[in-house]
Design an enzyme around this catalytic site. Structure first.
Site, PDB file in Angstrom:
ATOM      1  N   GLU A 169       0.859  -1.186   0.000  1.00 19.08           N
ATOM      2  CA  GLU A 169       0.000   0.000   0.000  1.00 19.08           C
ATOM      3  C   GLU A 169       0.889   1.227   0.000  1.00 19.08           C
ATOM      4  OE1 GLU A 169      -3.337   0.336   2.732  1.00 19.08           O
ATOM      5  OE2 GLU A 169      -3.111   2.525   2.779  1.00 19.08           O
ATOM      6  N   GLU A 174      -3.052  11.418   1.471  1.00 22.93           N
ATOM      7  CA  GLU A 174      -4.342  11.310   2.148  1.00 22.93           C
ATOM      8  C   GLU A 174      -4.433  12.431   3.163  1.00 22.93           C
ATOM      9  OE1 GLU A 174      -5.366   7.957   4.597  1.00 22.93           O
ATOM     10  OE2 GLU A 174      -3.321   7.608   5.205  1.00 22.93           O
TER      11      GLU A 174
END
Ligand SMILES: *[C@@H]1O[C@H](CO)[C@@H](O)[C@H](O)[C@H]1NC(C)=O
Length: 279
Positions: A169, A174
């Site tokens: 990941e 974000e």
């Protein structure tokens, strides 16, 4: 975007974009990377493979060729928003995708990681049809302009996650409702490189760019840029050759706190592109 990690770790750094094409240095004689070829357009002059062109939000047909709605696995994930196709809207003249999270009542709760999560919003996600793989000896660059909120309870993201198992990941950007932007690479759920920096003027677009380069046939070096400046470099253990989904989504609550806003929240992405080339 992995709940365990996002809650546990926070540091500082980021990713940015200049023109992706200008950043590429490769010789015309080099063969194209193998793994990303399916939807790719080869540019013989640069030996660069375009996996998603920056114009993919410029027409509905271009969008449909490169992207699909919701998460690759469905409508729900690890927060209080349920994704619905109608919440992701293209402005083709502006080459922009705008995702709106709208407060919603009467939604069934979802389950994630053994927990029941109340759904308080309908929101949107899109994912690239092509899986993203950093093959041996290659570099993959992902870039785009984003206008993202940093309000409590809002959790927009531009990220990559494993197709088979987990990790890899890479959270290319974000925003977890804290006023900051986060850049993360997960070796495991507990071994995480995570870097948070203050996020300037959330009402404006900022350019995010990630350069992922195979280091040695095993590990992937990930450079995170924001607005043209290298913010941090992380290494993903064993990421080479592993297929990843690319997701742009506006999740809500979860790691970004709750309650979230009582009014609509918008997250916009413009000119998102992916290229690959021999390192
Ligand atoms: C992840 O693994 C790579 C390769 O072994 C290593 O360089 C990196 O420091 C690791 N990340 C963390 C957070 O320990």
């Amino acid at each position: 975007m992995h709940a365990t990690v996002t809650a546990v770790v926070s540091v500082l750094l980021a990713c940015h974009g200049s023109s992706t094409a200008a950043a590429v240095a490769a010789t015309p004689a080099q063969p194209l990377p193998a793994g990303n070829a399916a939807a790719a357009v080869a540019d013989a002059a640069t030996a660069t493979t375009t996996i998603i062109p920056a114009s993919s939000f410029g027409t509905q047909a271009a969008f449909d060729a490169a992207w699909d709605y919701n998460y690759p696995w469905g409508t729900d994930h690890n927060g209080g928003a349920r994704m619905d196709k109608s919440q992701s809207v293209l402005d083709t003249e502006a080459n922009t995708l705008t995702i709106t999270a709208t407060p919603a009542t009467g939604q069934k709760p979802t389950k994630h990681g053994g927990k029941t999560i109340a759904i308080h919003y309908l929101s949107g996600a899109v994912h690239a049809r092509e899986h993203i793989t950093v093959d041996r000896g290659t570099t993959v660059e992902l870039a785009g302009d984003f206008r993202a909120t940093v309000t409590k309870g809002t959790w927009p993201a531009f990220w990559l996650t494993a197709v088979d198992g987990w990790p890899p990941e890479v959270d290319m950007a974000e925003w977890k409702g804290s006023g900051k932007i986060s850049f993360n690479t997960f070796n495991t759920s507990s071994q995480v490189a995570a870097h948070d920096v203050a996020y300037p003027s959330p009402g404006d677009f900022h350019t995010i760019r990630c350069v992922m380069r195979d280091e040695d046939g095993k590990d992937v070096n990930v450079q995170f840029y924001m607005d043209g400046k290298l913010v941090t470099t992380q290494v993903g253990k064993g990421f080479t050759g592993k297929a990843m989904y690319l997701i742009i989504n506006l999740q809500m609550e979860g790691s970004s706190g709750s309650p979230g806003p009582k009014t609509d929240t918008e997250y916009a992405a413009r000119g998102v592109s992916i290229i690959a080339y021999k390192s």
